[in-house]
Write a protein that holds these residues in place. Structure first.
Motif, PDB file in Angstrom:
ATOM      1  N   ASN A 100       0.830  -1.212   0.000  1.00 50.06           N
ATOM      2  CA  ASN A 100       0.000   0.000   0.000  1.00 50.06           C
ATOM      3  C   ASN A 100       0.862   1.258   0.000  1.00 50.06           C
ATOM      4  N   GLN A 101       2.106   1.096  -0.445  1.00 49.11           N
ATOM      5  CA  GLN A 101       2.988   2.261  -0.540  1.00 49.11           C
ATOM      6  C   GLN A 101       3.760   2.226  -1.857  1.00 49.11           C
ATOM      7  N   ILE A 102       3.986   3.394  -2.398  1.00 48.82           N
ATOM      8  CA  ILE A 102       4.907   3.486  -3.541  1.00 48.82           C
ATOM      9  C   ILE A 102       6.002   4.479  -3.159  1.00 48.82           C
ATOM     10  N   VAL A 103       7.236   4.039  -3.263  1.00 49.23           N
ATOM     11  CA  VAL A 103       8.362   4.928  -2.951  1.00 49.23           C
ATOM     12  C   VAL A 103       9.030   5.348  -4.259  1.00 49.23           C
ATOM     13  N   PHE A 124       1.382  11.847   1.292  1.00 49.88           N
ATOM     14  CA  PHE A 124       2.661  11.970   0.571  1.00 49.88           C
ATOM     15  C   PHE A 124       3.701  12.283   1.626  1.00 49.88           C
ATOM     16  N   ASN A 125       4.513  11.329   1.903  1.00 49.49           N
ATOM     17  CA  ASN A 125       5.524  11.544   2.943  1.00 49.49           C
ATOM     18  C   ASN A 125       6.877  11.814   2.287  1.00 49.49           C
ATOM     19  N   TYR A 126       7.297  13.089   2.324  1.00 48.79           N
ATOM     20  CA  TYR A 126       8.572  13.448   1.663  1.00 48.79           C
ATOM     21  C   TYR A 126       9.735  13.141   2.587  1.00 48.79           C
ATOM     22  N   LYS A 172      13.278  11.469  -1.658  1.00 49.97           N
ATOM     23  CA  LYS A 172      12.271  10.456  -1.971  1.00 49.97           C
ATOM     24  C   LYS A 172      10.919  10.910  -1.456  1.00 49.97           C
ATOM     25  N   VAL A 173       9.862  10.303  -2.017  1.00 51.76           N
ATOM     26  CA  VAL A 173       8.533  10.507  -1.466  1.00 51.76           C
ATOM     27  C   VAL A 173       7.864   9.131  -1.367  1.00 51.76           C
ATOM     28  N   THR A 174       7.108   8.937  -0.293  1.00 54.90           N
ATOM     29  CA  THR A 174       6.340   7.700  -0.164  1.00 54.90           C
ATOM     30  C   THR A 174       4.871   8.043  -0.300  1.00 54.90           C
ATOM     31  N   LEU A 175       4.233   7.455  -1.298  1.00 55.05           N
ATOM     32  CA  LEU A 175       2.792   7.662  -1.483  1.00 55.05           C
ATOM     33  C   LEU A 175       2.079   6.531  -0.762  1.00 55.05           C
ATOM     34  N   SER A 176       1.126   6.890   0.108  1.00 57.01           N
ATOM     35  CA  SER A 176       0.412   5.841   0.850  1.00 57.01           C
ATOM     36  C   SER A 176      -1.005   5.708   0.303  1.00 57.01           C
ATOM     37  N   PHE A 177      -1.454   4.479   0.204  1.00 54.53           N
ATOM     38  CA  PHE A 177      -2.800   4.207  -0.301  1.00 54.53           C
ATOM     39  C   PHE A 177      -3.614   3.528   0.794  1.00 54.53           C
ATOM     40  N   PRO A 178      -4.930   3.756   0.809  1.00 58.53           N
ATOM     41  CA  PRO A 178      -5.764   3.214   1.882  1.00 58.53           C
ATOM     42  C   PRO A 178      -5.879   1.690   1.815  1.00 58.53           C
ATOM     43  N   SER A 179      -5.659   1.127   0.625  1.00 58.67           N
ATOM     44  CA  SER A 179      -5.694  -0.338   0.546  1.00 58.67           C
ATOM     45  C   SER A 179      -4.518  -0.810  -0.290  1.00 58.67           C
ATOM     46  N   ALA A 180      -4.256  -2.107  -0.197  1.00 54.23           N
ATOM     47  CA  ALA A 180      -3.071  -2.617  -0.900  1.00 54.23           C
ATOM     48  C   ALA A 180      -3.280  -2.584  -2.407  1.00 54.23           C
ATOM     49  N   LEU A 181      -2.227  -2.189  -3.127  1.00 59.43           N
ATOM     50  CA  LEU A 181      -2.245  -2.264  -4.583  1.00 59.43           C
ATOM     51  C   LEU A 181      -1.856  -3.702  -4.914  1.00 59.43           C
ATOM     52  N   GLN A 182      -2.679  -4.357  -5.703  1.00 58.54           N
ATOM     53  CA  GLN A 182      -2.440  -5.781  -5.947  1.00 58.54           C
ATOM     54  C   GLN A 182      -1.434  -5.984  -7.072  1.00 58.54           C
ATOM     55  N   LYS A 183      -0.807  -7.144  -7.046  1.00 54.57           N
ATOM     56  CA  LYS A 183       0.163  -7.506  -8.081  1.00 54.57           C
ATOM     57  C   LYS A 183      -0.492  -7.356  -9.465  1.00 54.57           C
TER      58      LYS A 183
END
Ligand code: BES
Ligand code: ZN
Length: 901
Positions: free
Chosen positions: A104-107, A133-135, A141-152
């Motif tokens: 649930n995060q993209i860095v 958006f956690n800079y 870097k920035v970490t984008l957080s999502f409320p649910s998991a992004l699936q494969k």
């Protein structure tokens, strides 16, 4: 004299002479020098810092981790809308990404950018908005957080963001220019290498994370918009009819650091290479003519590389563009190569021969990267040396192909090879291959070790393998790794397979350990055979390594004899500390020389008898120019290390009295410059000047001031070198003639030819007063070409009076000097005299905030630091002055910062 910017440009910036008595080197001076030794290196502050750094105050390495690989990009759809008035830009990214592992995060990398919104749309699924958006500013870097998991699986990452068109010459930045009518305007341009694409858009900014790019730019409709690929669509912007949306074709899979865009006002000239690529050279408006020379070089170069690598250039077009504010010399962005104006533009009337040569080399260098770097990219910055070292070697091959009359390989030896030897002999050198992590470390390795030592060991390798197998290996490397990434060992594997030789073993001794050996040679005649005793030891600027753990190199050694000085009689691979070699059929009267062609990366110390036997070959020119140069350079270096006396070297100088070769003179002149600088505040100062005048007078007389019929490129370079040397050393007739010609020039009676300007400017300034300086500053203001402005900027430091030196330093930071050129003005002051050096260093300290703010820790700041180096270091650097050569002096920027405080 010193100068900092274009590496070899500086070699030839002097010119002309005035006749006087034929040259006899005065004996007393030789006697006086008997007491002098060169061992000054230890006394330099810089050396002290570097030593300290190597031991107990090593700056802490910043912790660094590469980006996670659970989500990676496949295609970036990127639309940017720069505002050339407010200096901001808006961006829209729609990246097709692959999720490898549910998360649930993209860095991503991101610096100086504000993200407005971000969301993820899984293929065939519902859009998920990012909730945070956690800079991590330090890590960019920035970490984008999502409320649910992004699936494969696949998905689209959408990000809207804004940023500033900065004035730091990195990322997406603004570059100032004047229209032909004198109005000040700004272009928006990019410089992403090494780690600044993240300042233009959030991305996975690592060389191994390759993706394709679909780029669109929204620009004022009267501006040129360029990117890596050709334009495929151009339509009015739906909301504002003063804007156009320009869409570019999809790029091949590529690294982020090679992406580029330019929005501004330019003219161009166009050509077609014989292999069907459209080549354009973009120039400032009204100066298209000045692009013709580079166009000619580029059109010849593309098919040359195509043939050499046996791999075609994969894009339909390539643009070469001159950018007004530009930190590096040039940048190899795929399909859109950016250059400083002085590395691309040639005005047939106002450009000098060394500028032409520089443009040819830079074009050759950047176009080589289109294959070596862009098509096959280094896996990580640790392998940057391979990119830069290779391009810095093959640029000469290319220029030799395009301009055989430049004798460019001899110039390589003076510009890169001897320079690399000088720097790599210092205790604060470093291995070619260095592990780098944090972005702040990457800029530091764009240095002379990566470039010049890199190029020199590749030249040695090419010679060891032979051209045919080398090409075979290169071809298979490019084919195997095209559109992918590779490490140094991958190239060694391919070359090993092609040649059957132990390439990895040989090369790792040169790339993984710093320094190089001195080869000590003695001989004995046994009947018809010559027996050579050869040993290796690490060579240090302070003398040969003594102590236990002396490193060893795998040294390819070639040997020639007086019978045929151009032909290698024997080749051996020295893989131990010492060995004995027998050369059959060498009569006792024949000399034996090691390292013909001056290709092996080592110094040589001959026994006195061997050296004695070689000297006639200098005088009667039977030794090749490159070998005359090499011998002379080795001896200077040995004397600097205190291994032989300076007087022996000065005696050797007499053997060069008949020397006709430009590069040999240039190298010799540089070494004498080092000596002169060392003696500048001793009682010997006047004597060394006299020595220089005596040595250079005959060649000066021979050349005269006027260019003669049938003369070529090298004659022009030699005239400039010799006249400048004589003028600087206070040779009266030269000084008078320079003053006369300068006056005519300023009064518009007789404009100086471009090749005579640097030597004349240097001479009149060196011996000038405040009126001379004012005249020079006026000429600077009036100059329309950046080349002329730079020419003046580089010699201003020659002025002697302390108050005028201060004026030059103030000028360096004025609006009249482009930000990238400030460094060479300050460098000019620092290299001119002891007082200049002190004044320059004080100036740097006093203006540290301003300077730091200008360059924001980029490599220019590091270049600037080197201006405080003692004169002889500066001289060495500047004789060739690749711009990025600071590493030998500082090691870590952070340490310098501490030190300044
Ligand atoms: N890739 C470099 C440009 C570069 C240098 C980017 C430093 C980032 C930091 C380019 O290929 C290059 O080497 N340029 C040289 C000119 C070249 C002919 C020696 C330069 O800029 O000095
Ligand atoms: Zn390069």
């Amino acid at each position: 004299m010193l100068l900092v910017l274009g590496r070899r440009v500086s070699l030839s910036f002097v010119k002309r002479v005035i006749p006087q008595d034929p040259v006899l080197l005065s004996k007393p001076i030789l006697q006086n020098f008997r007491t002098i030794q060169f061992r000054v290196i230890h006394s330099s502050t810089v050396f002290a810092i570097a030593t300290r750094q190597n031991t107990d105050t090593m700056p802490e390495r910043r912790p660094f981790v590469r980006l996670p690989t659970d989500v990676y990009p496949v295609n970036y759809g990127l639309c940017l809308k720069p505002d050339l008035i407010d200096f901001t830009f808006e961006g829209k990214l729609e990246a097709i990404v692959e999720v490898n592992l549910a998360t649930n995060q993209i860095v991503m990398n991101c610096a100086d950018i504000d993200i407005i919104t971000a969301s993820f749309v899984p293929e065939g699924g519902e859009e998920i908005n990012a909730t945070g958006f956690n800079y991590q500013n330090e890590d960019e870097k920035v970490t984008l957080s999502f409320p649910s998991a992004l699936q494969k699986g696949s998905g689209t990452l959408k990000i809207d963001f804004v940023g500033e068109l900065n004035d730091k010459m990195k990322g997406f930045y603004r570059s100032k220019y004047a229209t032909p009518a004198g109005e000040i305007r700004y272009a928006a341009v990019t410089q992403f290498e090494a780690t600044d694409a993240r300042r233009a858009f959030p991305c996975w900014d690592e060389p191994a994370i390759k993706a394709t790019f679909d780029i669109s730019l929204i620009v004022p409709k009267d501006r040129v918009a360029l990117s890596n690929m050709n334009v495929i669509d151009r339509k009015p912007h739906p909301e504002d009819d003063s804007l156009l949306e320009v869409k570019f074709a999809t790029t091949p899979i590529m690294s982020t650091y090679l992406v580029a865009f330019v929005i501004g006002e330019y003219d161009f000239v166009e050509g077609q290479s014989s292999d069907g690529v459209t080549v354009r050279v973009y120039t400032p408006t009204g100066k298209a003519e000045q692009g013709k020379f580079a166009l000619e070089v580029a059109v010849k170069t593309l098919p040359f590389y195509n043939d050499y690598f046996n791999v075609p250039y994969p894009l339909p077009k390539i643009d070469l563009i001159a950018i007004a504010d530009f930190a590096a010399g040039a940048m190899e962005n795929w399909g859109l190569v950016t250059y400083r104006e002085t590395a691309l533009l040639i005005d047939p009337k106002n450009s000098c021969s060394s500028s032409r040569q520089w443009v040819a080399l830079v074009v050759g260098h950047e176009l080589a990267h289109q294959w070596f770097g862009n098509l096959v990219t280094m896996e990580w910055w640790t392998h940057l040396w391979l990119n830069e070292g290779f391009a810095s070697w093959i640029e000469y091959l290319c220029v030799d192909h395009c301009f055989p009359d430049y004798d460019i390989w001899t110039q390589f030896v003076s510009a890169d090879y001897t320079r690399a030897l000088d720097l790599d002999a210092l205790d604060n050198s470093h291995p070619i291959e260095v592990n780098v992590g944090h972005p702040s470390e990457v800029d530091e390795i764009f240095d002379a070790i990566s470039y010049s030592k890199g190029a020199s060991v590749i030249r040695m390798l090419h010679n060891y393998i032979g051209d045919e197998d080398f090409r075979k290996g290169m071809h298979s490397y490019l084919l195997k790794f095209q559109h992918k990434n590779a490490a140094t060992e991958d190239l060694w594997d391919c070359l090993e397979q092609a040649s059957g030789k132990p390439i990895a073993l040989v090369m790792s001794s040169w790339t993984k350990q710093m320094g190089f050996p001195i080869i000590v040679v003695d001989q004995e005649q046994q009947g018809d055979d010559r027996i050579l005793k050869i040993s290796q030891k690490k060579f240090c600027a302070s003398g040969p390594h003594n102590g236990e753990d002396c490193p060893n190199w795998m040294v390819p050694i070639s040997i020639c004899t007086g019978e045929d000085p151009g032909c290698t009689k024997l080749k051996v691979l020295l893989d131990s500390p010492e060995t004995t070699i027998t050369i059959n059929n060498v009569s006792p009267d024949q000399w034996v020389k090691i390292n013909p062609g001056t290709v092996g990366f080592y110094r040589i110390q001959y026994s006195s008898a061997m050296l004695e036997s070689l000297l006639p070959g200098i005088r009667d020119l039977t030794l090749l120019p490159v070998d005359r140069l090499g011998l002379q350079n080795d001896l200077f270096s040995l004397s600097r290390a205190g291994m032989i006396s300076t007087v022996e070297v000065l005696k050797l100088m007499e053997a060069f009295v008949n020397e006709p070769n430009y590069t040999v003179w240039s190298d010799l002149s540089c070494n004498l410059g080092v000596l002169s600088s060392l003696l500048s505040h001793t009682d010997f100062h006047e004597e060394i000047q006299e020595f220089i005048r005596d040595l250079f007078t005959p060649i000066g007389l021979k050349l005269g001031w006027e260019c003669k019929q049938g003369e070529g490129h090298l004659d022009a370079l030699l005239r400039g070198l010799v006249l400048g040397k004589l003028g600087k050393a206070g040779h009266k007739p030269t000084l008078e003639e320079a003053r006369r010609r300068f006056k005519d020039h300023v009064e518009g009676k007789q404009i100086l030819s471009a090749d005579l300007r640097s030597p004349v400017y240097l001479t009149v300034l060196k011996h000038g007063d405040s009126a001379t300086l004012d005249t020079m500053l006026k000429l600077h203001k009036q100059a329309d070409m950046q080349e002329e402005k730079n020419r003046i900027e580089r010699v201003l430091g020659a002025i002697s009076a302390p108050d005028l030196i201060q004026k030059v330093l103030t000028f360096a930071l004025s609006e009249d000097v482009r930000p990238q050129d400030t460094v060479s003005v300050i460098g000019g002051v620092a290299g001119s005299s002891k007082h200049g050096r002190k004044a320059a260093w004080k100036f740097v300290k006093d203006n540290w905030e301003e300077l730091h703010n200008r360059y924001q820790g980029g490599f220019l700041i590091s270049r600037l630091i080197k201006v405080k180096a003692p004169g002889h270091c500066i001289q060495c650097i500047s004789k060739v002055s690749r711009p990025l050569d600071f590493f030998h002096i500082l090691l870590h920027y952070s340490l310098i910062l501490k030190w300044i405080k």
